[in-house]
Design an enzyme around this catalytic site. Structure first.
Site, PDB file in Angstrom:
ATOM      1  N   HIS A 140       3.825  23.033  11.300  1.00 44.43           N
ATOM      2  CA  HIS A 140       4.845  23.234  10.269  1.00 44.43           C
ATOM      3  C   HIS A 140       5.884  24.268  10.652  1.00 44.43           C
ATOM      4  O   HIS A 140       5.703  25.042  11.577  1.00 44.43           O
ATOM      5  CB  HIS A 140       4.189  23.595   8.927  1.00 44.43           C
ATOM      6  CG  HIS A 140       3.623  24.972   8.870  1.00 44.43           C
ATOM      7  ND1 HIS A 140       2.351  25.262   9.265  1.00 44.43           N
ATOM      8  CD2 HIS A 140       4.159  26.145   8.438  1.00 44.43           C
ATOM      9  CE1 HIS A 140       2.114  26.560   9.089  1.00 44.43           C
ATOM     10  NE2 HIS A 140       3.207  27.130   8.591  1.00 44.43           N
ATOM     11  N   HIS A 159       3.141  24.936   3.970  1.00 45.07           N
ATOM     12  CA  HIS A 159       2.725  25.556   5.238  1.00 45.07           C
ATOM     13  C   HIS A 159       1.383  24.978   5.653  1.00 45.07           C
ATOM     14  O   HIS A 159       0.351  25.643   5.584  1.00 45.07           O
ATOM     15  CB  HIS A 159       2.697  27.078   5.097  1.00 45.07           C
ATOM     16  CG  HIS A 159       4.049  27.636   4.776  1.00 45.07           C
ATOM     17  ND1 HIS A 159       4.873  28.218   5.717  1.00 45.07           N
ATOM     18  CD2 HIS A 159       4.757  27.614   3.614  1.00 45.07           C
ATOM     19  CE1 HIS A 159       6.020  28.558   5.144  1.00 45.07           C
ATOM     20  NE2 HIS A 159       5.977  28.204   3.859  1.00 45.07           N
ATOM     21  N   ALA A 200       0.859  -1.183   0.000  1.00 48.95           N
ATOM     22  CA  ALA A 200       0.000   0.000   0.000  1.00 48.95           C
ATOM     23  C   ALA A 200       0.888   1.223   0.000  1.00 48.95           C
ATOM     24  O   ALA A 200       1.903   1.266   0.710  1.00 48.95           O
ATOM     25  CB  ALA A 200      -0.891   0.008   1.247  1.00 48.95           C
ATOM     26  N   ASP A 247       8.455  27.362   9.463  1.00 50.74           N
ATOM     27  CA  ASP A 247       8.640  28.479   8.529  1.00 50.74           C
ATOM     28  C   ASP A 247      10.131  28.748   8.380  1.00 50.74           C
ATOM     29  O   ASP A 247      10.818  29.059   9.367  1.00 50.74           O
ATOM     30  CB  ASP A 247       7.984  29.759   9.068  1.00 50.74           C
ATOM     31  CG  ASP A 247       6.468  29.761   8.991  1.00 50.74           C
ATOM     32  OD1 ASP A 247       5.884  28.821   8.421  1.00 50.74           O
ATOM     33  OD2 ASP A 247       5.871  30.727   9.495  1.00 50.74           O
ATOM     34  N   HIS A 289      10.601  32.194   3.545  1.00 54.27           N
ATOM     35  CA  HIS A 289       9.134  32.287   3.473  1.00 54.27           C
ATOM     36  C   HIS A 289       8.707  33.751   3.343  1.00 54.27           C
ATOM     37  O   HIS A 289       7.695  34.048   2.724  1.00 54.27           O
ATOM     38  CB  HIS A 289       8.532  31.644   4.716  1.00 54.27           C
ATOM     39  CG  HIS A 289       7.045  31.704   4.808  1.00 54.27           C
ATOM     40  ND1 HIS A 289       6.216  31.488   3.729  1.00 54.27           N
ATOM     41  CD2 HIS A 289       6.220  31.959   5.868  1.00 54.27           C
ATOM     42  CE1 HIS A 289       4.947  31.592   4.124  1.00 54.27           C
ATOM     43  NE2 HIS A 289       4.919  31.892   5.392  1.00 54.27           N
TER      44      HIS A 289
END
Ligand code: MN
Length: 261
Positions: free
Chosen positions: A77, A73, A64, A79, A83
């Site tokens: 998450h 983002h 699978a 940065d 960014h």
């Protein structure tokens, strides 16, 4: 190779359970709330989509696997400096080029959960940080600073998590002055439990979105949509948050983990 006593003690403490591992990440999937920008401001990031390749079937009889569609983002998450336009020129400011030692660091947790429950537009000020330092000691260079608001408890509902009305989003975060103050401490990054590192009202601040503008201007990092900050001490834990090594990446979902005494 010689052994290091600190590392040997640390390994033993992990095995014995006297140091715990706390998961600071939200589940990542199609239900993950994503930032909404009014169209006059910019284009939006899509929701997570999971596309099946095979599931022990004719497309792959013994295995699978899926392929993913997601924004950099999204969910819990990281940065990276590039960014934001203020950090765009840092050569080591992309997810693949950040020095990996910055992914493991001590963490200070400023608990303003009561204030944020009373006022979803709560803003962390310089005085409030100094108050925290008078209780817990100075914020040390190289630390992450995280704002605990218990906002993560809303993460199961996009409406409650984004908390927007006709005037825009209402969620807690830092003032520009608070971020400037933290930068004088030479912190490694700033993190929050909300959809982004800035407050809902941050578009009207000077500069707009100061946690992004000022942290990334200084080649520092952000962490958004953190969970379970209520399981961390004010000081004394270690945070591990490593973005995927996306080439020229501006950010990445992370499995953020804290090592807690
Ligand atoms: Mn982000």
């Amino acid at each position: 190779m010689s052994t290091n006593k600190a590392l040997a003690d640390f390994a033993a403490a992990l095995v014995s359970g006297s140091i715990k591992v706390v998961d600071l990440s939200a589940p990542l999937g199609p239900e993950t709330p994503v930032l909404y920008l009014p169209p006059e401001i910019g284009k939006n990031t899509p929701s997570v989509k999971v596309h099946e390749i095979s599931h022990y079937d004719n497309n792959g009889p013994f295995w699978a696997w899926n392929w993913l569609e997601l924004g950099e983002h999204t969910g819990t998450h990281f940065d990276a400096p590039v960014h934001w336009i203020t950090g765009k020129d840092y050569k080591d400011g992309t997810t693949d080029r950040i020095p990996p030692k910055n992914f493991v660091a001590p963490v200070c947790v400023i608990d303003r959960s009561k204030e944020s429950a009373a006022n979803p537009d709560y803003l962390l000020t310089v005085d409030s940080i100094k108050q925290w330092e008078s209780e817990h000691g100075a914020i040390e260079a190289g630390s992450w600073v995280l704002l605990r608001t218990d906002w993560y408890k809303r993460n199961g509902s996009a409406q409650a998590f984004l908390n927007a009305d006709e005037k825009g989003p209402h969620s807690p975060g830092p003032t520009a002055e608070a971020i400037e103050y933290l930068l004088t401490k030479n912190i490694v990054g700033w993190g929050s439990e909300t959809v982004g590192t800035d407050a809902g009202s941050a578009g009207g601040m000077n500069p707009p979105f100061p946690a992004h503008n000022l942290m990334h201007k200084n080649n520092r990092y952000g962490l958004a949509s953190l969970c379970h900050l209520d399981q961390l001490p004010a000081k004394g834990a270690v945070l591990i948050a490593a973005p995927l090594k996306f080439v020229n990446g501006t950010g990445s979902p992370v499995r953020a983990l804290a090592l807690v005494p």
